[in-house]
Design a protein around this motif. Structure first.
Motif, PDB file in Angstrom:
ATOM      1  N   TRP A 112       3.378  -4.227  -3.568  1.00 27.69           N
ATOM      2  CA  TRP A 112       2.249  -3.318  -3.430  1.00 27.69           C
ATOM      3  C   TRP A 112       1.664  -3.422  -2.030  1.00 27.69           C
ATOM      4  N   GLY A 113       1.056  -2.347  -1.576  1.00 27.80           N
ATOM      5  CA  GLY A 113       0.353  -2.344  -0.301  1.00 27.80           C
ATOM      6  C   GLY A 113      -0.880  -1.470  -0.400  1.00 27.80           C
ATOM      7  N   SER A 114      -1.678  -1.475   0.651  1.00 28.92           N
ATOM      8  CA  SER A 114      -2.868  -0.624   0.721  1.00 28.92           C
ATOM      9  C   SER A 114      -2.460   0.746   1.236  1.00 28.92           C
ATOM     10  N   SER A 115      -3.022   1.772   0.632  1.00 31.09           N
ATOM     11  CA  SER A 115      -2.707   3.138   1.059  1.00 31.09           C
ATOM     12  C   SER A 115      -3.275   3.420   2.439  1.00 31.09           C
ATOM     13  N   ILE A 116      -2.722   4.439   3.045  1.00 24.49           N
ATOM     14  CA  ILE A 116      -3.304   4.987   4.263  1.00 24.49           C
ATOM     15  C   ILE A 116      -4.421   5.916   3.805  1.00 24.49           C
ATOM     16  N   ASP A 117      -5.598   5.747   4.336  1.00 24.25           N
ATOM     17  CA  ASP A 117      -6.780   6.518   3.941  1.00 24.25           C
ATOM     18  C   ASP A 117      -7.096   6.298   2.462  1.00 24.25           C
ATOM     19  N   ASN A 118      -7.367   7.367   1.727  1.00 21.32           N
ATOM     20  CA  ASN A 118      -7.813   7.267   0.337  1.00 21.32           C
ATOM     21  C   ASN A 118      -6.702   7.534  -0.667  1.00 21.32           C
ATOM     22  N   GLY A 119      -5.497   7.171  -0.340  1.00 19.07           N
ATOM     23  CA  GLY A 119      -4.379   7.380  -1.254  1.00 19.07           C
ATOM     24  C   GLY A 119      -3.834   8.794  -1.173  1.00 19.07           C
ATOM     25  N   THR A 120      -2.893   9.072  -2.040  1.00 21.66           N
ATOM     26  CA  THR A 120      -2.195  10.359  -2.004  1.00 21.66           C
ATOM     27  C   THR A 120      -2.070  10.946  -3.414  1.00 21.66           C
ATOM     28  N   PRO A 121      -3.178  11.208  -4.083  1.00 18.08           N
ATOM     29  CA  PRO A 121      -3.063  11.716  -5.445  1.00 18.08           C
ATOM     30  C   PRO A 121      -2.255  13.012  -5.493  1.00 18.08           C
ATOM     31  N   GLY A 122      -1.290  13.054  -6.404  1.00 17.39           N
ATOM     32  CA  GLY A 122      -0.463  14.243  -6.563  1.00 17.39           C
ATOM     33  C   GLY A 122       0.754  14.284  -5.679  1.00 17.39           C
ATOM     34  N   TYR A 123       0.924  13.269  -4.828  1.00 14.51           N
ATOM     35  CA  TYR A 123       2.037  13.223  -3.883  1.00 14.51           C
ATOM     36  C   TYR A 123       2.642  11.830  -3.840  1.00 14.51           C
ATOM     37  N   ILE A 124       3.782  11.722  -3.191  1.00 12.89           N
ATOM     38  CA  ILE A 124       4.443  10.433  -3.006  1.00 12.89           C
ATOM     39  C   ILE A 124       3.495   9.485  -2.269  1.00 12.89           C
TER      40      ILE A 124
END
Length: 132
Positions: A112-124
């Motif tokens: 696991w890692g931290s997302s870039i910005d606020n994540g990518t809901p609905g996308y890879i």
């Protein structure tokens, strides 16, 4: 796959969200389950394929996500924390936890890692690793 009547729980057995009837997920697609629909649609107005209101929140510190099929068999789960060895930037203040690749064991913190910005809901996932 038809996930009608499946359920999502956090680490507490009485926190249950039952997935609505006629909910299908196609290969390579995504569904979002959010605790507060109004907040989610304000932050992500262009995203589709979401469900809520869950009736509970996932903690930014430590918690679990568990998915059960319509026979109440555990399909998948992950417990997480916001302390080392888990990514500490994903602590409820913006960045989210993202799995590097769906083939990786989601029970191990190093996948696991931290997302870039606020994540990518609905996308890879923003940190997706094509090599797995």
């Amino acid at each position: 796959i038809d996930i009608s009547s499946w359920s999502i729980k956090d680490e507490k057995d009485d926190h249950i969200f039952t997935i609505p009837e006629n909910t299908l997920i196609a290969p390579g697609s995504y569904l979002i389950f959010c605790s507060e629909l109004n907040l989610f649609t304000t932050l992500f107005p262009d995203i589709e394929n979401y469900y809520g209101n869950l009736g509970f929140n996932l903690s930014g510190r430590s918690d679990a996500v568990r998915i059960f099929d319509n026979f109440e068999h555990l399909v998948d789960s992950v417990g997480y924390e916001d302390t080392i060895p888990w990514p500490i930037n994903a602590d409820g203040e913006g960045a989210t936890l993202e799995l590097f690749h769906p083939s990786r064991d989601n029970s191990k913190s190093n996948n696991w890692g931290s997302s870039i910005d606020n994540g990518t809901p609905g996308y890879i996932n923003s940190i997706y690793n094509i090599d797995g």
